[in-house]
Design a protein around this motif. Structure first.
Motif, PDB file in Angstrom:
ATOM      1  N   ASN A  32      48.735  50.459   6.997  1.00 51.96           N
ATOM      2  CA  ASN A  32      48.649  49.257   7.825  1.00 51.96           C
ATOM      3  C   ASN A  32      49.624  49.357   8.988  1.00 51.96           C
ATOM      4  O   ASN A  32      50.672  50.002   8.879  1.00 51.96           O
ATOM      5  CB  ASN A  32      48.996  48.019   6.995  1.00 51.96           C
ATOM      6  CG  ASN A  32      48.173  47.907   5.733  1.00 51.96           C
ATOM      7  OD1 ASN A  32      48.164  48.812   4.909  1.00 51.96           O
ATOM      8  ND2 ASN A  32      47.502  46.792   5.556  1.00 51.96           N
TER       9      ASN A  32
ATOM     10  N   ILE B 206      54.670  41.283   7.804  1.00 53.16           N
ATOM     11  CA  ILE B 206      54.202  39.972   7.343  1.00 53.16           C
ATOM     12  C   ILE B 206      54.087  39.975   5.819  1.00 53.16           C
ATOM     13  O   ILE B 206      54.525  39.035   5.134  1.00 53.16           O
ATOM     14  CB  ILE B 206      52.847  39.626   7.991  1.00 53.16           C
ATOM     15  CG1 ILE B 206      53.029  39.368   9.488  1.00 53.16           C
ATOM     16  CG2 ILE B 206      52.221  38.405   7.313  1.00 53.16           C
ATOM     17  CD1 ILE B 206      51.722  39.208  10.247  1.00 53.16           C
ATOM     18  N   MET B 207      53.510  41.040   5.268  1.00 57.73           N
ATOM     19  CA  MET B 207      53.388  41.155   3.814  1.00 57.73           C
ATOM     20  C   MET B 207      54.760  41.219   3.151  1.00 57.73           C
ATOM     21  O   MET B 207      54.996  40.600   2.105  1.00 57.73           O
ATOM     22  CB  MET B 207      52.585  42.406   3.455  1.00 57.73           C
ATOM     23  CG  MET B 207      51.130  42.367   3.850  1.00 57.73           C
ATOM     24  SD  MET B 207      50.307  43.930   3.403  1.00 57.73           S
ATOM     25  CE  MET B 207      48.621  43.572   3.899  1.00 57.73           C
TER      26      MET B 207
ATOM     27  N   GLY C  99      45.850  39.498   2.589  1.00 52.80           N
ATOM     28  CA  GLY C  99      44.900  40.486   3.090  1.00 52.80           C
ATOM     29  C   GLY C  99      44.696  41.692   2.209  1.00 52.80           C
ATOM     30  O   GLY C  99      43.949  42.604   2.573  1.00 52.80           O
TER      31      GLY C  99
ATOM     32  N   ASP D 279      53.366  45.654  12.008  1.00 49.19           N
ATOM     33  CA  ASP D 279      53.359  44.191  12.087  1.00 49.19           C
ATOM     34  C   ASP D 279      52.743  43.579  10.837  1.00 49.19           C
ATOM     35  O   ASP D 279      53.258  42.592  10.291  1.00 49.19           O
ATOM     36  CB  ASP D 279      52.588  43.728  13.329  1.00 49.19           C
ATOM     37  CG  ASP D 279      53.345  43.991  14.620  1.00 49.19           C
ATOM     38  OD1 ASP D 279      54.554  44.287  14.541  1.00 49.19           O
ATOM     39  OD2 ASP D 279      52.724  43.906  15.697  1.00 49.19           O
ATOM     40  N   ASP D 280      51.631  44.161  10.372  1.00 50.00           N
ATOM     41  CA  ASP D 280      50.978  43.650   9.161  1.00 50.00           C
ATOM     42  C   ASP D 280      51.873  43.836   7.936  1.00 50.00           C
ATOM     43  O   ASP D 280      51.996  42.936   7.093  1.00 50.00           O
ATOM     44  CB  ASP D 280      49.646  44.362   8.929  1.00 50.00           C
ATOM     45  CG  ASP D 280      48.589  43.975   9.958  1.00 50.00           C
ATOM     46  OD1 ASP D 280      48.873  43.092  10.788  1.00 50.00           O
ATOM     47  OD2 ASP D 280      47.490  44.561   9.921  1.00 50.00           O
ATOM     48  N   LEU D 281      52.487  45.016   7.824  1.00 46.67           N
ATOM     49  CA  LEU D 281      53.351  45.279   6.676  1.00 46.67           C
ATOM     50  C   LEU D 281      54.555  44.344   6.655  1.00 46.67           C
ATOM     51  O   LEU D 281      54.998  43.897   5.589  1.00 46.67           O
ATOM     52  CB  LEU D 281      53.824  46.734   6.685  1.00 46.67           C
ATOM     53  CG  LEU D 281      52.801  47.808   6.305  1.00 46.67           C
ATOM     54  CD1 LEU D 281      53.447  49.186   6.354  1.00 46.67           C
ATOM     55  CD2 LEU D 281      52.208  47.555   4.922  1.00 46.67           C
TER      56      LEU D 281
ATOM     57  N   ASP E  92      43.604  47.354   0.575  1.00 48.52           N
ATOM     58  CA  ASP E  92      43.325  46.601   1.788  1.00 48.52           C
ATOM     59  C   ASP E  92      41.973  47.068   2.321  1.00 48.52           C
ATOM     60  O   ASP E  92      41.786  48.270   2.544  1.00 48.52           O
ATOM     61  CB  ASP E  92      44.431  46.858   2.820  1.00 48.52           C
ATOM     62  CG  ASP E  92      44.279  46.008   4.077  1.00 48.52           C
ATOM     63  OD1 ASP E  92      43.170  45.978   4.644  1.00 48.52           O
ATOM     64  OD2 ASP E  92      45.273  45.394   4.492  1.00 48.52           O
TER      65      ASP E  92
ATOM     66  N   ARG F 231      40.687  47.044   5.127  1.00 49.04           N
ATOM     67  CA  ARG F 231      40.725  47.645   6.467  1.00 49.04           C
ATOM     68  C   ARG F 231      41.491  48.960   6.499  1.00 49.04           C
ATOM     69  O   ARG F 231      41.091  49.908   7.180  1.00 49.04           O
ATOM     70  CB  ARG F 231      41.366  46.673   7.461  1.00 49.04           C
ATOM     71  CG  ARG F 231      40.625  45.353   7.640  1.00 49.04           C
ATOM     72  CD  ARG F 231      41.484  44.393   8.444  1.00 49.04           C
ATOM     73  NE  ARG F 231      42.755  44.134   7.759  1.00 49.04           N
ATOM     74  CZ  ARG F 231      43.819  43.582   8.336  1.00 49.04           C
ATOM     75  NH1 ARG F 231      43.772  43.262   9.622  1.00 49.04           N
ATOM     76  NH2 ARG F 231      44.922  43.362   7.639  1.00 49.04           N
ATOM     77  N   HIS F 232      42.591  49.035   5.753  1.00 45.26           N
ATOM     78  CA  HIS F 232      43.495  50.175   5.898  1.00 45.26           C
ATOM     79  C   HIS F 232      43.671  51.003   4.629  1.00 45.26           C
ATOM     80  O   HIS F 232      44.393  51.993   4.642  1.00 45.26           O
ATOM     81  CB  HIS F 232      44.864  49.688   6.382  1.00 45.26           C
ATOM     82  CG  HIS F 232      44.807  48.911   7.654  1.00 45.26           C
ATOM     83  ND1 HIS F 232      44.492  49.487   8.866  1.00 45.26           N
ATOM     84  CD2 HIS F 232      44.996  47.580   7.904  1.00 45.26           C
ATOM     85  CE1 HIS F 232      44.506  48.565   9.814  1.00 45.26           C
ATOM     86  NE2 HIS F 232      44.803  47.400   9.260  1.00 45.26           N
TER      87      HIS F 232
END
Length: 255
Positions: free
Chosen positions: A237, A244-245, A168, A240-242, A191, A193-194
């Motif tokens: 971000n 995953i990354m 992402g 949760d997103d971080l 990113d 989005r963020h």
């Protein structure tokens, strides 16, 4: 580089700053693809840990340091003008040639509060980033490969575009920062989005540690370590997103 047709350092820096016209940019990109030495030079110019002090050490040894330091302290404080990359290089060189301690130029960037460590300093630095900070950086894969090779060599960790890919987010740049003599590899991403985020890496002997989270300067941070290196992922971000990354990076960089 001895090739008379090779782009000058000034042209390479202008390329990094997004200041070239279409024809000049095509020329630099062609040179990066055709000549590994040009790509390596581009990566060297992009590194934050530039050896100004070593380059001018002989001049600095002869400088009247105590008198000049006293003069500097006596000057009234004022807001320094914004420096482009080329003006920064010119000012650094002129400071050294004039006999002024060149380290003063780098002290303009404030350190984090004492005792807060390298993650705090990275957070202060990253808090200034906007999408516009990164949008004009080169997206040329050859340049990215050269940057990652240079940073990885200095950190003792093989790095490649595939190894540092984050879901992402688009990779934008790799460079070396210096925190109190400790090298930090900063890999920046954008990113959609963020906004900006960074994966930072430093050599560490503290041993393996699982993912942990914190907040600094209004940004979310995930950090962890393996047997030889410490890692930090920072951005706006959601956690949760971080995470995953971070798990993706942890798996790819296990080596």
């Amino acid at each position: 580089m001895t090739d008379l047709n090779a782009p000058s350092d000034e042209l390479l820096v202008a390329y990094l700053d997004g200041e070239l016209d279409a024809e000049q940019r095509r020329f630099v990109v062609d040179q990066l693809h055709a000549h590994p030495a040009v790509a390596e030079r581009l990566a060297a110019l992009q590194c934050a840990d530039m050896p100004f002090k070593a380059a001018f050490e002989g001049v600095l040894d002869e400088a009247p340091t105590e008198r000049l330091n006293a003069m500097l302290k006596a000057l009234p404080a004022r807001e320094p003008p914004a420096l482009s990359r080329r003006r920064f290089l010119a000012v650094a060189a002129s400071f050294a040639v004039a006999g002024v301690v060149a380290d003063r130029l780098f002290m303009a960037w404030p350190h984090a509060e004492s005792g807060q460590g390298w993650r705090a300093s990275v957070a202060e630095y990253m808090a200034l980033y906007t999408p516009q900070t990164l949008e004009n950086l080169s997206d040329d894969r050859a340049a990215h490969v050269a940057q990652l090779r240079s940073v990885g060599t200095q950190l003792g960790l093989p790095l490649s575009p595939d190894a540092v890919s984050l879901p992402g987010a688009e990779f934008r740049r790799a460079q070396i920062l210096n925190y109190d003599g400790v090298l930090i590899g900063q890999l920046t991403y954008l990113d959609p989005r963020h906004g900006p985020l960074a994966l930072c890496i430093t050599a560490s002997q503290k041993g393996p540690a699982g993912l942990a989270t914190e907040q600094r300067r209004g940004m979310n941070v995930v950090y962890w370590s393996n047997a030889s290196h410490g890692f930090m992922l920072i951005g706006r971000n959601p956690f949760d997103d971080l995470q995953i990354m971070a798990r993706s990076a942890e798996e790819r960089l296990l080596g």
